[in-house]
Scaffold this motif. Sequence first.
Motif, PDB file in Angstrom:
ATOM      1  N   VAL A   1       0.840  -1.205   0.000  1.00  0.00           N
ATOM      2  CA  VAL A   1       0.000   0.000   0.000  1.00  0.00           C
ATOM      3  C   VAL A   1       0.870   1.248   0.000  1.00  0.00           C
ATOM      4  O   VAL A   1       0.583   2.220  -0.714  1.00  0.00           O
ATOM      5  N   VAL A   2       1.937   1.228   0.780  1.00  0.00           N
ATOM      6  CA  VAL A   2       2.849   2.378   0.771  1.00  0.00           C
ATOM      7  C   VAL A   2       3.417   2.566  -0.634  1.00  0.00           C
ATOM      8  O   VAL A   2       3.486   3.678  -1.154  1.00  0.00           O
ATOM      9  N   ALA A   3       3.789   1.450  -1.258  1.00  0.00           N
ATOM     10  CA  ALA A   3       4.348   1.550  -2.609  1.00  0.00           C
ATOM     11  C   ALA A   3       3.324   2.110  -3.587  1.00  0.00           C
ATOM     12  O   ALA A   3       3.654   2.952  -4.432  1.00  0.00           O
TER      13      ALA A   3
ATOM     14  N   SER B   1       4.708  -5.297 -11.176  1.00  0.00           N
ATOM     15  CA  SER B   1       5.545  -6.280 -10.500  1.00  0.00           C
ATOM     16  C   SER B   1       6.399  -5.634  -9.400  1.00  0.00           C
ATOM     17  O   SER B   1       6.810  -6.307  -8.461  1.00  0.00           O
ATOM     18  N   GLY B   2       6.640  -4.309  -9.503  1.00  0.00           N
ATOM     19  CA  GLY B   2       7.375  -3.636  -8.436  1.00  0.00           C
ATOM     20  C   GLY B   2       6.681  -3.818  -7.102  1.00  0.00           C
ATOM     21  O   GLY B   2       7.311  -4.123  -6.085  1.00  0.00           O
ATOM     22  N   VAL B   3       5.346  -3.668  -7.107  1.00  0.00           N
ATOM     23  CA  VAL B   3       4.569  -3.838  -5.882  1.00  0.00           C
ATOM     24  C   VAL B   3       4.752  -5.249  -5.330  1.00  0.00           C
ATOM     25  O   VAL B   3       4.937  -5.454  -4.127  1.00  0.00           O
ATOM     26  N   SER B   4       4.729  -6.230  -6.227  1.00  0.00           N
ATOM     27  CA  SER B   4       4.853  -7.618  -5.779  1.00  0.00           C
ATOM     28  C   SER B   4       6.183  -7.861  -5.090  1.00  0.00           C
ATOM     29  O   SER B   4       6.247  -8.481  -4.026  1.00  0.00           O
TER      30      SER B   4
ATOM     31  N   VAL C   1       9.331  -9.061  -0.258  1.00  0.00           N
ATOM     32  CA  VAL C   1      10.499  -8.753   0.574  1.00  0.00           C
ATOM     33  C   VAL C   1      10.050  -8.309   1.965  1.00  0.00           C
ATOM     34  O   VAL C   1      10.592  -8.752   2.983  1.00  0.00           O
ATOM     35  N   SER C   2       9.022  -7.470   2.020  1.00  0.00           N
ATOM     36  CA  SER C   2       8.662  -6.969   3.343  1.00  0.00           C
ATOM     37  C   SER C   2       7.927  -8.032   4.159  1.00  0.00           C
ATOM     38  O   SER C   2       8.044  -8.051   5.384  1.00  0.00           O
ATOM     39  N   GLY C   3       7.200  -8.930   3.492  1.00  0.00           N
ATOM     40  CA  GLY C   3       6.622 -10.051   4.242  1.00  0.00           C
ATOM     41  C   GLY C   3       7.709 -10.851   4.931  1.00  0.00           C
ATOM     42  O   GLY C   3       7.610 -11.200   6.119  1.00  0.00           O
TER      43      GLY C   3
END
Lengths: 351, 349
Positions: A124-126, A135-138, A143-145
Motif C-alpha cells: 500500500v505504501v508503494a 511487478s514492483g509492488v509484488s 520482501v517486506s513479508g
Amino acid sequence: MSAALAPAAPAASPVAAGRRRRARRRRLVVTGLVMTVLALVVVGLCVGERLYSPVDAVRVLLLGEQVPGASFTIGTLRGPRVLTGLLAGVAFGMGGAVFQTMLRNPLASPDIIGVSAGASAAAVVAITLLGASGSGVSVVAVVSGLLVAGLIYALSWRRGVQGARLVLIGIAVGAMLESVISYAMTRAGIYDANEALRWLTGSLNSAFWADLGPLAAAMAVLVPLLLVVARRLPVLQLGDEAAAGLGVRPDRARLALLLVAVALVSVGTATTGPIAFVAFLSGPIAHRLLRGAGGLLVPAGLVGAVLVLAGDLVGQHLLVARFPVGVVTGVLGAPYLLWLLARTNRSGGRL
Amino acid sequence: MTLLHPTPTASSGGRSASLRRRRTVGLTVAVAGLALAVLASLAFGTRVVGWQDVVAGVLHPDTDVIAQAAVQSRVARTVLGLLVGAALGLAGAVMQGLTRNPLADPLLLGVSSGASLFVVMGIAWLGLSTLTQYVWLAFAGAAAASALVYGIGSLGREGATPLKLALAGAATSAALSSAVSMVLLSRTDVFDTFRFWQVGSIGRADLADVAQVAPFLLVGAVLAVGCARGMDALALGDELATGLGQRTLVVRLVGALAVVLLCGTAVAIAGPIGFVGLVIPHLARAFTGPSHRWLLPYSAVLGAALLLLADVVGRVVARPQEIEVGIVTAVLGAPVFIAIIRRRQVREL
C-alpha cells in the motif's frame, strides 16, 4: 473394527490395517479436493455474463485456437483470473497450515500474526506514496513479508522461540503495521485509496497473464521446497524437547519452515492482496477432512484453492453487487473463526 | 465500609512508607509532565509560532493574526487530547484490572474495532452524521465487541488467560475489519470520510464537540474510580474477592460499563487509537504499585500527557504535513508491548 470385518487378510496387524485405512482416507480426500478444484476451474472459466462450453475453454487455453468471443472472455479475462485464484489459494492454504501446525495454535495464521499485514503495508505504501505499480509492488510485498516475519521471529527469541510469545509479538507488530496502512491511505488521492482498499481486501479483479508468470515460477520453487522442509513438521509438533531428543534442532527447523511459508504467503499476497481468512481456514478444514490421516499440507493447499475459487464465484455472481473475493471469505470466515475460538478454548487451546 | 477492608498494599509498614514517597514523587512528575505536554501542545505545531503569539492566542486571540488563530485551534485540540488520553489511560487500567491481563488495550482487544464497525454501518446505512449519534453507536459496538471477546476468551478451564484474550481480540478485529471493508467497498462516499477517521486523530477537534462528549467521559471516569477497590480485590482471585465481601459480578459489570463509555466516546470523537491504554498502566504501576485507587488517577494523568506528546510529535516530525496521533502511538507503543511480553515468562501469559 474394520480389521475384524476383513478376515481375508490374516497376516495384517491392526497397525498395518490402520495405516492402510488412513492411506485410503487420504487418497479419498485428496482426490475429492482435486475434483472439486477442477470443477470450480471449469465453472469459473465457462460461467459469467456469457456462458461458454468447456470445449471452448479447452480450445482457447490448451490448443491456443481463436474462438470468436471466447478468446477474449476466457483467454484474456477469465483464464488468468481463475489460474491466479487457484495458485494464490494453494499458497495461502499451505503457508497458513505450516504456521498453525508449527506454532500448535490454529489462530496463529499469517493473517492474525502480522505477516500478511507486513506484505500489505509495504504494497500500500508503494502504491499510494511511491506511485508504484505492477511487478514492483509484488517484489516489495514479498520482501517486506519476509522482513516482517524475520523481525517477529527475532523479537520472540529468548533462549529459543516459543509459540505463544511469537503469536503475541506478531499481534503487536501487526497492529503497528495496520496503522502504517491507515496512514498511507490518508495520504493517497481518493482514486489511489480506492485502488488500495480493493487491493487490501484481496481481489482477483486485476489478475492478468503478466502477473501469473512470476507467481507460477515462485510457486514452482517454493512448493517442492516446502514439502521437503516440512518433513520436520511432525517431529516439531511433539514439542521442542522431544524434537531435540530425536536429533532435530527445533529452532533451525522452525526458521526454515517459517521462511518458506512466509515466502509463499507473501507471493500470494503480492498477487491478489491478502484474501481474508484463507490461510486461516484451510488448515483446520483439511484437518477435519483428514481426521489424522497423514500430512496436512497438500490437502490444505487444495482447500485454499477451493475457498478462493468458490469465494470469487460467489462474489462475482451470487451477491447483489460484485464484491472482491476477500470480502466473501472474510464474512464467511468470521463465524467459523468465532466457533473455532470457542471450541479450542474448551479443549485447552490446541489444534 | 472502606475502613473495614484495608487493601493488601497498605499492610506492611516500611514498604508502605517508601511506596507513599514514590507515589508523591510520581504524582509530581506526572503532573509536571502533563503541564509540559499541554504547553508543548499549545506551542508547537505545523506552523512555527513565537511565544508571545502563543500567550496571546490562548488568552485573547486576535484572529486576524494567523499565528494566534493557529494557537487558538490548538486549544480545542489540546483539550480534546487531554480528555481522550485520560479516557484511554483509564480504560486500559480498568481493562487490565478486570481481566487480570497485562496485555489489555481497547484497540488490541477489539473494543475499538467494534465501535468502528457500528459507526461505519450507521454512516452508510442509517445516514447518521452527528457526533452524538456516533457516540451511541460506538457504545453499542464497543459493548458488543467486548462482550464477545471476553466471552470467547474466557471459555475453557483456565478462564481468560492473556494469550487467549489477545488472540480472541486479534481474531475479532480481523473479522470486524473485513465487515468494515464490505460496507466501505459498497459505499465509496463513506470510505472517503472513514479513512480519515480510522487512523485516530484529534486534529479536527472543536470545542463544541468536546463539550458534547465530556459528560459521557465524566460518567465513565466516575464509574471507573468507583470500582477501584473492587478491582484490588479481584487481583487476589475471585474466591478471595468474594470472601472480602466484594460482589465480583457487580464490579465486573460496572467496570465493563466504564470501559464501554470511555472507549466508545474516545473512538467516536477521535477514531481508534491504540497502545495508550496498554502502555500507561504499566508506566503508572512503577509509581503506584498495584492499588487501583492510585493507579487509576495516575493512568488518567499519564494517558493525557502521552497522547498530547504523541500528537505534538506527529505535528512536528512531518512538517508541513502532520501524522495522526493514532499512528504515532502505535509506532511508539508496539515496542513497549513487545518489551512487556519479552520480560515475562510465557507461562505467566
